[in-house]
Design an enzyme around this catalytic site. Structure first.
Site, PDB file in Angstrom:
ATOM      1  N   HIS A 107       3.758  10.418  12.180  1.00 53.81           N
ATOM      2  CA  HIS A 107       3.030   9.349  12.850  1.00 53.81           C
ATOM      3  C   HIS A 107       4.027   8.377  13.471  1.00 53.81           C
ATOM      4  O   HIS A 107       5.199   8.339  13.095  1.00 53.81           O
ATOM      5  CB  HIS A 107       2.053   8.609  11.931  1.00 53.81           C
ATOM      6  CG  HIS A 107       2.623   7.934  10.718  1.00 53.81           C
ATOM      7  ND1 HIS A 107       3.252   8.584   9.692  1.00 53.81           N
ATOM      8  CD2 HIS A 107       2.622   6.625  10.352  1.00 53.81           C
ATOM      9  CE1 HIS A 107       3.607   7.741   8.749  1.00 53.81           C
ATOM     10  NE2 HIS A 107       3.250   6.515   9.135  1.00 53.81           N
TER      11      HIS A 107
ATOM     12  N   HIS B 173       0.813  -1.219   0.000  1.00 55.64           N
ATOM     13  CA  HIS B 173       0.000   0.000   0.000  1.00 55.64           C
ATOM     14  C   HIS B 173       0.846   1.268   0.000  1.00 55.64           C
ATOM     15  O   HIS B 173       0.316   2.359  -0.245  1.00 55.64           O
ATOM     16  CB  HIS B 173      -0.977   0.005   1.175  1.00 55.64           C
ATOM     17  CG  HIS B 173      -0.358   0.306   2.505  1.00 55.64           C
ATOM     18  ND1 HIS B 173       0.090  -0.676   3.355  1.00 55.64           N
ATOM     19  CD2 HIS B 173      -0.135   1.490   3.141  1.00 55.64           C
ATOM     20  CE1 HIS B 173       0.555  -0.121   4.454  1.00 55.64           C
ATOM     21  NE2 HIS B 173       0.445   1.195   4.348  1.00 55.64           N
TER      22      HIS B 173
END
Length: 323
Positions: A187, A122
């Site tokens: 993140h 992804h």
């Protein structure tokens, strides 16, 4: 004549596919999704023949038995299809990809790895799903190691982006080329340093990364549980600084940061800004336009989209208040 017609930087998160109904900040999520659609429309308007797609690896296409810093797809390319992202063969611009592989080694001194049968995850297929939806383009996929230290330096990534620019522009056939950098921004993933795992979850993750080549799907359910249990750790101050540099065409200013300094400032997931930095260098560091920035703790990530258009450079953002 080959031209580089557009650059796009975009965050990715499979949670956008798998947990949309559990997304609390729907207004933020929809603004981010709308920005992806706008970037897709900008790509369509630029009419690229080929997209150099720069993304990261999440241990579904590469494993710890072999982790190059940079891997260029020069033949077959297959998307793993995890978490609702596209699955199966992807079209590759083989002549341009092999021109890049040869010239980067022979003319620019980059001992870049290549694969004639590349599996992507992804880190790139999220961009295929949302940014290239319905576009008739071929790919040159480039995978950057951002999660298995030691990592390529930010300075090395920027230099590779400049070398890719020169190499693409020297291609003797006609191509309109766009460049996408997929990843980031701030993140923190519950992923260990593979060299020193602590506790059952970290040891499980390292085992998956080392032994999952033939059966990575068998590890996925618990991997997802570990990720979903993680507490969000966003750093909007860093994200704003980074996007301001994108808007001013000054992302190269970050090349002095070490991997450790970057992780301390914005989390281990922020290592993915290498893909944006490489993209920006391939666009000649033209000032960019921010389309969105949203804090989405449900997706564990500061989510952003920006476009770099060499035909219509954005007005550089004011540096006031930036460090």
């Amino acid at each position: 004549m080959t031209e580089i017609v557009l650059g796009v930087g975009a965050s990715h998160s499979t949670l956008m596919n798998t947990h949309w109904d559990q997304t609390f900040h729907k207004d933020r999520a929809e603004r981010f999704r709308d920005a992806l659609a706008e970037a897709r429309d900008r790509l369509a308007a630029a009419r690229p023949d080929t997209v150099v797609l720069v993304g990261s690896n999440h241990f579904r296409g590469f494993w710890l038995d072999l982790i190059p810093s940079f891997t260029l797809g020069v033949g077959e390319c297959v998307a793993s299809g995890e978490s609702g992202t596209p699955k199966g063969p992807q079209r590759v611009d083989v002549p341009l990809a092999r021109h890049l592989a040869g010239s980067l080694v022979e003319d620019h001194g980059f001992d870049i790895a290549f694969s004639a049968r590349l599996q992507i995850d992804h880190g790139q297929s999220h961009a295929i799903q949302y940014l290239l939806d319905g576009l008739d383009v071929e790919l040159v996929p480039l995978v950057v190691n951002v999660f298995a230290p030691p990592l390529p330096t930010l300075e090395r990534c920027e230099r590779l982006g400049r070398a890719i620019r020169e190499t693409v522009l020297s291609f003797p056939e006609d191509r309109r080329v766009a460049v996408i950098g997929s990843g980031g921004l701030s993140h923190r993933l519950p992923w260990p340093d593979w060299r020193a795992p602590h506790g059952d979850d970290e040891e499980f993750m390292v085992d998956a990364w080392l032994n999952g080549r033939e059966n990575w799907q068998d590890y996925d359910a618990r991997r997802r549980e570990i990720i979903r249990a993680a507490e969000a750790a966003l750093t909007p101050e860093f994200d704003e600084e980074f996007l301001s540099l994108v808007e001013r065409g000054e992302t190269r200013r970050l090349t002095g940061l070490t991997a450790g300094e970057l992780e301390k400032r914005a989390g281990n997931g922020a290592q993915e800004i290498r893909t944006w930095l490489l993209m920006a260098a391939a666009l000649g560091h033209v000032p960019g336009q921010r389309l969105a920035y949203e804090q989405l703790p449900e997706w564990l990530t500061g989510m952003a989209v920006a476009v770099l258009d060499p035909a219509h450079p954005a007005s550089p953002a004011s540096p006031e208040g930036q460090s």
